[in-house]
Design a protein around this motif. Structure first.
Motif, mmCIF file in Angstrom:
data_model
loop_
_atom_site.group_PDB
_atom_site.id
_atom_site.type_symbol
_atom_site.label_atom_id
_atom_site.label_comp_id
_atom_site.label_asym_id
_atom_site.label_seq_id
_atom_site.Cartn_x
_atom_site.Cartn_y
_atom_site.Cartn_z
ATOM 1 N N ALA A 118 -4.519 -5.043 -4.449
ATOM 2 C CA ALA A 118 -4.765 -4.740 -5.903
ATOM 3 C C ALA A 118 -5.622 -3.460 -6.134
ATOM 4 O O ALA A 118 -6.065 -2.998 -5.256
ATOM 5 N N ASN A 119 -5.161 -3.047 -7.322
ATOM 6 C CA ASN A 119 -5.955 -1.696 -7.622
ATOM 7 C C ASN A 119 -6.667 -1.815 -9.057
ATOM 8 O O ASN A 119 -6.220 -2.437 -9.841
ATOM 9 N N LEU A 120 -7.675 -1.206 -9.348
ATOM 10 C CA LEU A 120 -8.383 -0.909 -10.278
ATOM 11 C C LEU A 120 -8.573 0.520 -10.926
ATOM 12 O O LEU A 120 -9.090 1.038 -9.876
ATOM 13 N N TYR A 121 -8.192 0.887 -12.028
ATOM 14 C CA TYR A 121 -8.233 2.228 -12.302
ATOM 15 C C TYR A 121 -9.235 2.127 -13.481
ATOM 16 O O TYR A 121 -8.747 1.846 -14.709
ATOM 17 N N PRO A 122 -10.398 2.624 -13.293
ATOM 18 C CA PRO A 122 -11.119 2.665 -14.458
ATOM 19 C C PRO A 122 -10.887 3.919 -15.493
ATOM 20 O O PRO A 122 -10.255 4.722 -15.189
ATOM 21 N N GLY A 132 -4.445 8.374 -9.909
ATOM 22 C CA GLY A 132 -4.814 6.955 -9.515
ATOM 23 C C GLY A 132 -4.415 6.732 -8.266
ATOM 24 O O GLY A 132 -5.014 6.415 -7.394
ATOM 25 N N LEU A 133 -2.953 6.879 -7.948
ATOM 26 C CA LEU A 133 -2.296 7.083 -6.706
ATOM 27 C C LEU A 133 -1.389 7.906 -6.606
ATOM 28 O O LEU A 133 -0.362 7.937 -7.470
ATOM 29 N N PRO A 134 -1.175 8.826 -5.607
ATOM 30 C CA PRO A 134 -0.143 9.920 -5.541
ATOM 31 C C PRO A 134 1.076 9.329 -5.213
ATOM 32 O O PRO A 134 1.160 7.885 -4.876
ATOM 33 N N PRO A 135 2.020 10.105 -5.447
ATOM 34 C CA PRO A 135 3.521 9.700 -5.094
ATOM 35 C C PRO A 135 3.694 9.002 -3.749
ATOM 36 O O PRO A 135 3.331 9.604 -2.805
ATOM 37 N N HIS A 136 4.322 7.979 -3.650
ATOM 38 C CA HIS A 136 4.609 7.189 -2.261
ATOM 39 C C HIS A 136 5.594 6.241 -2.429
ATOM 40 O O HIS A 136 6.036 5.852 -3.593
ATOM 41 N N SER A 137 6.017 5.907 -1.357
ATOM 42 C CA SER A 137 6.933 4.830 -1.359
ATOM 43 C C SER A 137 6.045 3.564 -0.698
ATOM 44 O O SER A 137 5.284 3.698 0.151
ATOM 45 N N ASP A 138 6.689 2.379 -0.842
ATOM 46 C CA ASP A 138 5.875 1.299 -0.196
ATOM 47 C C ASP A 138 6.396 0.924 1.075
ATOM 48 O O ASP A 138 7.552 1.621 1.343
ATOM 49 N N HIS A 139 5.670 0.223 2.052
ATOM 50 C CA HIS A 139 6.168 0.251 3.435
ATOM 51 C C HIS A 139 7.068 -1.070 3.831
ATOM 52 O O HIS A 139 7.884 -0.777 5.026
ATOM 53 N N LEU A 144 6.578 -6.831 -5.303
ATOM 54 C CA LEU A 144 6.585 -7.395 -6.699
ATOM 55 C C LEU A 144 5.364 -7.143 -7.382
ATOM 56 O O LEU A 144 4.139 -7.690 -6.687
ATOM 57 N N LEU A 145 5.201 -6.460 -8.139
ATOM 58 C CA LEU A 145 4.148 -5.738 -9.021
ATOM 59 C C LEU A 145 4.083 -6.183 -10.479
ATOM 60 O O LEU A 145 4.804 -6.236 -11.198
ATOM 61 N N VAL A 146 2.510 -6.577 -10.868
ATOM 62 C CA VAL A 146 2.370 -6.817 -12.117
ATOM 63 C C VAL A 146 1.280 -5.935 -12.670
ATOM 64 O O VAL A 146 0.171 -5.610 -11.879
ATOM 65 N N GLY A 152 0.883 2.761 -16.634
ATOM 66 C CA GLY A 152 0.236 3.871 -15.839
ATOM 67 C C GLY A 152 1.085 4.195 -14.612
ATOM 68 O O GLY A 152 1.194 5.349 -14.016
ATOM 69 N N LEU A 153 2.091 3.075 -14.437
ATOM 70 C CA LEU A 153 2.927 3.578 -13.479
ATOM 71 C C LEU A 153 4.163 4.201 -13.659
ATOM 72 O O LEU A 153 4.713 4.204 -14.836
ATOM 73 N N GLN A 154 4.493 5.058 -12.798
ATOM 74 C CA GLN A 154 5.565 6.033 -13.072
ATOM 75 C C GLN A 154 6.303 5.963 -11.969
ATOM 76 O O GLN A 154 6.042 5.986 -10.628
ATOM 77 N N VAL A 191 10.074 5.794 -5.101
ATOM 78 C CA VAL A 191 8.610 6.710 -4.853
ATOM 79 C C VAL A 191 8.343 6.532 -6.309
ATOM 80 O O VAL A 191 8.845 6.845 -7.493
ATOM 81 N N HIS A 192 7.025 6.198 -6.279
ATOM 82 C CA HIS A 192 6.404 5.998 -7.555
ATOM 83 C C HIS A 192 4.618 6.502 -7.501
ATOM 84 O O HIS A 192 4.333 6.703 -6.308
ATOM 85 N N ARG A 193 4.122 6.576 -8.606
ATOM 86 C CA ARG A 193 2.617 6.878 -8.686
ATOM 87 C C ARG A 193 1.947 6.224 -9.561
ATOM 88 O O ARG A 193 2.724 5.527 -10.467
ATOM 89 N N ALA A 194 0.476 6.251 -9.601
ATOM 90 C CA ALA A 194 -0.004 5.783 -10.715
ATOM 91 C C ALA A 194 -0.955 6.836 -11.529
ATOM 92 O O ALA A 194 -1.828 7.393 -10.735
ATOM 93 N N VAL A 195 -0.764 6.789 -12.718
ATOM 94 C CA VAL A 195 -1.898 8.065 -13.557
ATOM 95 C C VAL A 195 -2.627 7.193 -14.354
ATOM 96 O O VAL A 195 -2.662 5.827 -14.433
ATOM 97 N N THR A 201 -9.377 0.258 -18.937
ATOM 98 C CA THR A 201 -9.199 -0.042 -17.532
ATOM 99 C C THR A 201 -8.030 -0.730 -16.980
ATOM 100 O O THR A 201 -7.579 -1.558 -17.935
ATOM 101 N N ARG A 202 -7.336 -0.069 -16.099
ATOM 102 C CA ARG A 202 -5.999 -0.680 -15.767
ATOM 103 C C ARG A 202 -6.050 -1.463 -14.369
ATOM 104 O O ARG A 202 -6.996 -0.900 -13.423
ATOM 105 N N MET A 203 -5.297 -2.385 -14.378
ATOM 106 C CA MET A 203 -5.290 -3.173 -12.918
ATOM 107 C C MET A 203 -3.744 -3.483 -12.551
ATOM 108 O O MET A 203 -3.243 -3.586 -13.709
ATOM 109 N N SER A 204 -3.721 -3.241 -11.328
ATOM 110 C CA SER A 204 -2.267 -3.876 -10.960
ATOM 111 C C SER A 204 -2.441 -4.486 -9.798
ATOM 112 O O SER A 204 -3.341 -4.405 -9.176
ATOM 113 N N LEU A 205 -1.465 -5.369 -9.430
ATOM 114 C CA LEU A 205 -1.365 -6.455 -8.167
ATOM 115 C C LEU A 205 -0.135 -6.347 -7.693
ATOM 116 O O LEU A 205 1.027 -6.599 -8.260
HETATM 117 O O1 LIG Z 1 -0.859 0.638 -9.753
HETATM 118 C C1 LIG Z 1 0.319 0.729 -9.800
HETATM 119 O O2 LIG Z 1 1.168 0.363 -10.691
HETATM 120 C C2 LIG Z 1 0.760 1.244 -8.302
HETATM 121 C C3 LIG Z 1 0.113 0.733 -7.274
HETATM 122 C C4 LIG Z 1 0.981 0.850 -6.211
HETATM 123 O O3 LIG Z 1 1.935 1.633 -6.155
HETATM 124 C C5 LIG Z 1 0.635 0.364 -4.883
HETATM 125 O O4 LIG Z 1 -0.279 -0.320 -4.582
HETATM 126 O O5 LIG Z 1 1.440 0.563 -3.623
#
Ligand SMILES: O=C(O)CCC(=O)C(=O)O
Ligand SMILES: [Fe+2]
Length: 262
Positions: A118-122, A132-139, A144-146, A152-154, A191-195, A201-205
């Motif tokens: 889970a992420n919180l971006y104030p 918020g989070l730099p470019p990366h791929s998940d491992h 599955l993301l909400v 903010g996700l790109q 490859v994705h990132r979060a701006v 406030t943005r949240m993602s899970l």
């Molecule tokens: O905040 C987002 O939308 C992306 C989060 C993400 O890429 C991650 O947690 O791996």
């Protein structure tokens, strides 16, 4: 979905003192929370707080007991996500010309590792200067993301960054590194990132669904040929996670370290 996001809001609203109990120290600690990604390596931190929980069906479910109800609703959520991921992986197996349960068997999905991330971006006063989070791929295999309705996700597409709109009540499915390895590059990890933004406030899970920790993941022999030999070396998922943790988050740099030189 909404109940889990509400629980998350409650968790991030706990005092620093209360959250410290769940800080964790090591990569494979079942519960960890904090700021940025790996503060021992980074010179500049990312504009983000996180909560990460490792879930393994062979072990007891460990989860913060605050706020009330968060644990129960999250456990139910993760179980359902596991079922959705399993169905998607069946379809992906078939799309590769393999039997439906191929990926399930090859990754020992019965004992899979799920990561609740889970992420919180104030709001950020100067969003153009922060990430918020730099470019990366998940491992894992599939994430599955909400999101909480704030974009903010790109995602990277043909060299450009494309906004992924937060469609209410929908999942974004990210293909991840273990799927790229297993499919011998037929599925590429995304490859994705979060701006961040200055207003809300943005949240993602993301629930990252991966193989079991001890399973060796390598390209499926059925997907290798003379023209397309194995493009990656085999490694356990645990080894891969450790490799990622000593790296900084940087595009597909972790996957690059397991590419085979043919
Ligand atoms: O905040 C987002 O939308 C992306 C989060 C993400 O890429 C991650 O947690 O791996
Ligand atoms: Fe991600």
């Amino acid at each position: 979905m909404e109940a889990v996001i509400e629980g998350l809001r409650g968790f991030f609203d706990l005092t620093e003192e209360e959250k410290r109990e769940f800080e964790g120290k090591n990569l494979l600690d079942p519960i960890r929370c904090g700021t940025s990604f790996n503060t021992s390596l980074e010179k500049v931190f990312f504009w983000r707080d996180f909560l990460k929980i490792l879930l393994n069906p062979d072990h007891e479910f460990q989860f913060p007991y605050k706020p009330a109800g968060f644990r129960e609703v999250s456990l139910d959520y993760c179980k359902r996500i596991r079922e959705v991921a399993r169905e998607l992986l069946k379809a992906i197996s078939m799309s590769l010309g393999l039997e439906p349960c191929y990926i399930e068997k090859a990754t020992n999905l019965e004992s899979d590792l799920q990561v609740f991330a889970a992420n919180l971006y104030p709001p950020c006063p100067q969003p153009e200067l922060a990430m918020g989070l730099p470019p990366h791929s998940d491992h894992g295999l599939l994430t599955l993301l909400v999101q909480n309705g704030i974009g903010g996700l790109q995602t990277q597409h043909n060299g450009n960054w494309v906004n992924v709109n937060a469609i209410p009540n929908s999942f974004l499915v990210n293909t991840a590194d273990q799927l790229e390895i297993l499919s011998n590059g037929k599925y590429k990890s995304n490859v994705h990132r979060a701006v961040v933004n200055s207003k809300a406030t943005r949240m993602s899970l993301g629930i990252a669904n991966g193989p079991s920790l001890e399973t060796m993941i390598k390209p499926a022999p059925e997907l290798e040929s003379k023209e397309q030999p194995a493009a990656y070396i085999g490694m356990t998922y645990k080894g891969y996670l450790e490799l990622q943790q000593v790296n900084q988050l940087d595009g597909k740099s972790c996957l690059d370290r397991v590419r085979a030189f043919n």
